[in-house]
Motif scaffolding. Structure first.
Motif, PDB file in Angstrom:
ATOM      1  N   ALA A   1      54.945 -41.904  48.986  1.00  0.00           N
ATOM      2  CA  ALA A   1      53.780 -42.252  48.164  1.00  0.00           C
ATOM      3  C   ALA A   1      53.004 -41.000  47.773  1.00  0.00           C
ATOM      4  CB  ALA A   1      52.878 -43.233  48.910  1.00  0.00           C
ATOM      5  N   PHE A   2      52.829 -40.083  48.730  1.00  0.00           N
ATOM      6  CA  PHE A   2      52.078 -38.861  48.429  1.00  0.00           C
ATOM      7  C   PHE A   2      52.822 -37.997  47.416  1.00  0.00           C
ATOM      8  CE2 PHE A   2      51.172 -34.369  49.197  1.00  0.00           C
ATOM      9  CZ  PHE A   2      49.838 -34.361  48.839  1.00  0.00           C
ATOM     10  N   VAL A   3      54.089 -37.745  47.673  1.00  0.00           N
ATOM     11  CA  VAL A   3      54.859 -36.869  46.778  1.00  0.00           C
ATOM     12  C   VAL A   3      54.943 -37.472  45.380  1.00  0.00           C
ATOM     13  CG1 VAL A   3      57.157 -35.900  46.336  1.00  0.00           C
ATOM     14  CG2 VAL A   3      56.178 -35.789  48.636  1.00  0.00           C
ATOM     15  N   SER A   4      55.172 -38.771  45.294  1.00  0.00           N
ATOM     16  CA  SER A   4      55.321 -39.390  43.978  1.00  0.00           C
ATOM     17  C   SER A   4      54.010 -39.503  43.217  1.00  0.00           C
ATOM     18  CB  SER A   4      55.992 -40.764  44.098  1.00  0.00           C
ATOM     19  OG  SER A   4      55.229 -41.628  44.908  1.00  0.00           O
ATOM     20  N   THR A   5      52.884 -39.600  43.919  1.00  0.00           N
ATOM     21  CA  THR A   5      51.600 -39.712  43.208  1.00  0.00           C
ATOM     22  C   THR A   5      50.957 -38.359  42.912  1.00  0.00           C
ATOM     23  OG1 THR A   5      50.373 -40.010  45.288  1.00  0.00           O
ATOM     24  CG2 THR A   5      51.063 -42.008  44.127  1.00  0.00           C
ATOM     25  N   ILE A   6      51.302 -37.316  43.656  1.00  0.00           N
ATOM     26  CA  ILE A   6      50.668 -36.000  43.436  1.00  0.00           C
ATOM     27  C   ILE A   6      51.418 -35.183  42.388  1.00  0.00           C
ATOM     28  CG2 ILE A   6      51.879 -34.652  45.212  1.00  0.00           C
ATOM     29  CD1 ILE A   6      48.091 -34.503  44.627  1.00  0.00           C
ATOM     30  N   THR A   7      52.704 -35.487  42.175  1.00  0.00           N
ATOM     31  CA  THR A   7      53.490 -34.707  41.218  1.00  0.00           C
ATOM     32  C   THR A   7      53.133 -35.108  39.788  1.00  0.00           C
ATOM     33  OG1 THR A   7      55.275 -36.320  41.501  1.00  0.00           O
ATOM     34  CG2 THR A   7      55.443 -34.276  42.760  1.00  0.00           C
ATOM     35  N   PRO A   8      53.336 -34.179  38.838  1.00  0.00           N
ATOM     36  CA  PRO A   8      52.965 -34.468  37.452  1.00  0.00           C
ATOM     37  C   PRO A   8      53.705 -35.676  36.891  1.00  0.00           C
ATOM     38  CG  PRO A   8      53.393 -32.132  37.738  1.00  0.00           C
ATOM     39  CD  PRO A   8      53.824 -32.801  39.007  1.00  0.00           C
ATOM     40  N   GLY A   9      52.997 -36.419  36.111  1.00  0.00           N
ATOM     41  CA  GLY A   9      53.526 -37.594  35.418  1.00  0.00           C
ATOM     42  C   GLY A   9      52.475 -38.042  34.423  1.00  0.00           C
ATOM     43  N   PRO A  10      52.732 -39.101  33.684  1.00  0.00           N
ATOM     44  CA  PRO A  10      51.759 -39.542  32.670  1.00  0.00           C
ATOM     45  C   PRO A  10      50.346 -39.756  33.220  1.00  0.00           C
ATOM     46  CG  PRO A  10      53.835 -40.664  32.344  1.00  0.00           C
ATOM     47  CD  PRO A  10      53.976 -39.886  33.623  1.00  0.00           C
ATOM     48  N   ASN A  11      50.213 -40.420  34.369  1.00  0.00           N
ATOM     49  CA  ASN A  11      48.877 -40.648  34.931  1.00  0.00           C
ATOM     50  C   ASN A  11      48.157 -39.340  35.204  1.00  0.00           C
ATOM     51  OD1 ASN A  11      48.606 -43.481  35.068  1.00  0.00           O
ATOM     52  ND2 ASN A  11      49.875 -43.567  36.895  1.00  0.00           N
ATOM     53  N   ASN A  12      48.819 -38.405  35.873  1.00  0.00           N
ATOM     54  CA  ASN A  12      48.164 -37.165  36.278  1.00  0.00           C
ATOM     55  C   ASN A  12      47.843 -36.263  35.091  1.00  0.00           C
ATOM     56  OD1 ASN A  12      48.217 -38.050  38.899  1.00  0.00           O
ATOM     57  ND2 ASN A  12      50.142 -37.048  39.376  1.00  0.00           N
ATOM     58  N   ILE A  13      48.716 -36.266  34.087  1.00  0.00           N
ATOM     59  CA  ILE A  13      48.437 -35.491  32.875  1.00  0.00           C
ATOM     60  C   ILE A  13      47.187 -36.047  32.194  1.00  0.00           C
ATOM     61  CG2 ILE A  13      49.281 -34.961  30.555  1.00  0.00           C
ATOM     62  CD1 ILE A  13      52.149 -34.949  31.851  1.00  0.00           C
ATOM     63  N   MET A  14      47.094 -37.369  32.103  1.00  0.00           N
ATOM     64  CA  MET A  14      45.920 -37.977  31.463  1.00  0.00           C
ATOM     65  C   MET A  14      44.657 -37.749  32.284  1.00  0.00           C
ATOM     66  SD  MET A  14      47.333 -41.429  29.612  1.00  0.00           S
ATOM     67  CE  MET A  14      47.528 -42.321  31.112  1.00  0.00           C
ATOM     68  N   LEU A  15      44.768 -37.745  33.618  1.00  0.00           N
ATOM     69  CA  LEU A  15      43.596 -37.488  34.462  1.00  0.00           C
ATOM     70  C   LEU A  15      43.093 -36.063  34.304  1.00  0.00           C
ATOM     71  CD1 LEU A  15      44.587 -39.373  37.719  1.00  0.00           C
ATOM     72  CD2 LEU A  15      42.675 -39.931  36.207  1.00  0.00           C
TER      73      LEU A  15
END
Length: 197
Positions: free
Chosen positions: A13-27
């Protein structure tokens, strides 16, 4: 769910949510353009919206996709279209301080709804259900959803702070415009794996 599996799920959960992706780019983009406090509804929408999605996928929603394989193609098309739209919105965010007040970050409901067309979110939810909830009991599915909600909070906060901290560097309108274009380009790049799936 045994303790070893819980530990592995927390790590996933940590690795998949902290790595870049659409959500994190938008945040990061929202943090840079609107600041931390105005991005909180967006952050909460991701955290709670994704956890709700994990729960629904776990209790059987994915069976609908198995019964109707064409729904995967429809979901992919909707996902790509919406990501392109969001990239356009990011790229064209006003860098004029007076006009910026008229531009709004994503709301809680918009961010929560976005999880359903976010290809990375689908991959994470399906992986979590198949690898970390072997019993498929409601209790283990609920525990998985709660773990994602708790782990997601520091991840979404981190990416919003990255954007917020870059505000001084981006105080120049030309640099902020370039940043927004780069963030939009990264969001478009996140579509690439979908095109060959």
């Amino acid at each position: 769910m045994d303790y070893h599996l819980i530990g592995a799920l927390i790590t996933f959960a940590f690795v998949s949510t902290i790595t870049p992706g659409p959500n994190n780019i938008m945040l990061a983009s929202s943090g840079a353009n609107f600041g931390f406090s105005r991005t909180i509804p967006h952050m909460l929408g991701i955290g709670l919206g994704f956890s709700f999605m994990v729960f629904l996928v776990g209790v059987g929603l994915i069976q609908i996709f198995d019964l109707y394989p064409m729904s995967y193609s429809i979901l992919k098309t909707v996902s790509i279209t919406y990501l392109v739209y969001l990239a356009y919105k990011i790229a064209t965010t006003s860098v004029d301080k007076d006009n910026q007040q008229q531009t709004q970050p994503l709301s809680f409901l918009q961010a929560a709804s976005f999880q359903w067309v976010n290809p990375k979110a689908w991959t994470m939810a399906l992986t979590a259900m198949s690898a970390y909830t072997p019993s498929h009991s409601v209790q283990s599915i609920l525990l998985c959803a709660v773990i994602f909600a708790l782990v997601n909070l520091p991840s979404v906060s981190f990416w919003t702070l990255v954007g917020r901290q870059s505000r001084q560097v981006l105080s120049n309108p030309a640099r902020l415009r370039l940043f927004n274009i780069i963030m939009a380009g990264l969001l478009i790049a996140s579509i690439y794996p979908l095109l060959f799936d």
